[in-house]
Design a protein around this motif. Structure first.
Motif, PDB file in Angstrom:
ATOM      1  N   ILE A  37      -2.356  -1.114   5.671  1.00 33.00           N
ATOM      2  CA  ILE A  37      -1.163  -1.960   5.795  1.00 33.00           C
ATOM      3  C   ILE A  37       0.078  -1.201   5.347  1.00 33.00           C
ATOM      4  O   ILE A  37       1.127  -1.244   5.997  1.00 33.00           O
ATOM      5  N   ARG A  38      -0.040  -0.466   4.260  1.00 26.74           N
ATOM      6  CA  ARG A  38       1.098   0.312   3.769  1.00 26.74           C
ATOM      7  C   ARG A  38       1.507   1.389   4.769  1.00 26.74           C
ATOM      8  O   ARG A  38       2.701   1.628   5.007  1.00 26.74           O
ATOM      9  N   ALA A  39       0.527   2.057   5.367  1.00 28.01           N
ATOM     10  CA  ALA A  39       0.829   3.085   6.362  1.00 28.01           C
ATOM     11  C   ALA A  39       1.572   2.478   7.545  1.00 28.01           C
ATOM     12  O   ALA A  39       2.525   3.079   8.061  1.00 28.01           O
ATOM     13  N   ARG A  40       1.159   1.283   7.977  1.00 29.01           N
ATOM     14  CA  ARG A  40       1.853   0.605   9.083  1.00 29.01           C
ATOM     15  C   ARG A  40       3.291   0.269   8.709  1.00 29.01           C
ATOM     16  O   ARG A  40       4.201   0.427   9.497  1.00 29.01           O
ATOM     17  N   HIS A  41       3.480  -0.195   7.463  1.00 26.91           N
ATOM     18  CA  HIS A  41       4.837  -0.555   7.023  1.00 26.91           C
ATOM     19  C   HIS A  41       5.738   0.664   6.875  1.00 26.91           C
ATOM     20  O   HIS A  41       6.952   0.551   6.994  1.00 26.91           O
ATOM     21  N   LEU A  42       5.133   1.821   6.614  1.00 25.96           N
ATOM     22  CA  LEU A  42       5.915   3.051   6.509  1.00 25.96           C
ATOM     23  C   LEU A  42       6.201   3.671   7.872  1.00 25.96           C
ATOM     24  O   LEU A  42       6.818   4.723   7.961  1.00 25.96           O
ATOM     25  N   GLY A  43       5.728   3.029   8.935  1.00 27.00           N
ATOM     26  CA  GLY A  43       6.012   3.505  10.277  1.00 27.00           C
ATOM     27  C   GLY A  43       4.993   4.489  10.827  1.00 27.00           C
ATOM     28  O   GLY A  43       5.181   5.035  11.912  1.00 27.00           O
TER      29      GLY A  43
END
Length: 88
Positions: A37-43
């Protein structure tokens, strides 16, 4: 000794080692999901298939070792199925 389908599916092991193992697997799943999820939020483009496969591997580990199927690991063919499932 024969394998009871009811026991193999429904009777999860509740000894300390099995519960610790299940807890570690659940912890790994939570940490992985938070990281994805964090990787997705970081683009970053994080493939959903990678997440599904990782969680499937954890599920395979749990079913092979902590489920009722794991109670029968003293039977040779069950032990071999566990090895094959964990190698796949």
């Amino acid at each position: 000794m024969t394998v009871s389908p009811r026991v193999a599916v429904l009777d999860w092991q509740t000894d300390v080692v099995s519960l610790v193992g299940l807890g570690l697997e659940l912890g790994c799943a939570v940490v992985y999901l938070l990281g994805a999820i964090r990787a997705r939020h970081l683009g970053r483009d994080w493939p959903w298939a990678r997440t599904v496969l990782f969680l499937g591997g954890l599920l395979t580990l749990a079913v092979s070792l902590q489920s009722g199927f794991g109670r029968y690991d003293d039977i040779f063919w069950v032990h071999v199925v566990q090895h094959v499932a964990l190698m796949a």
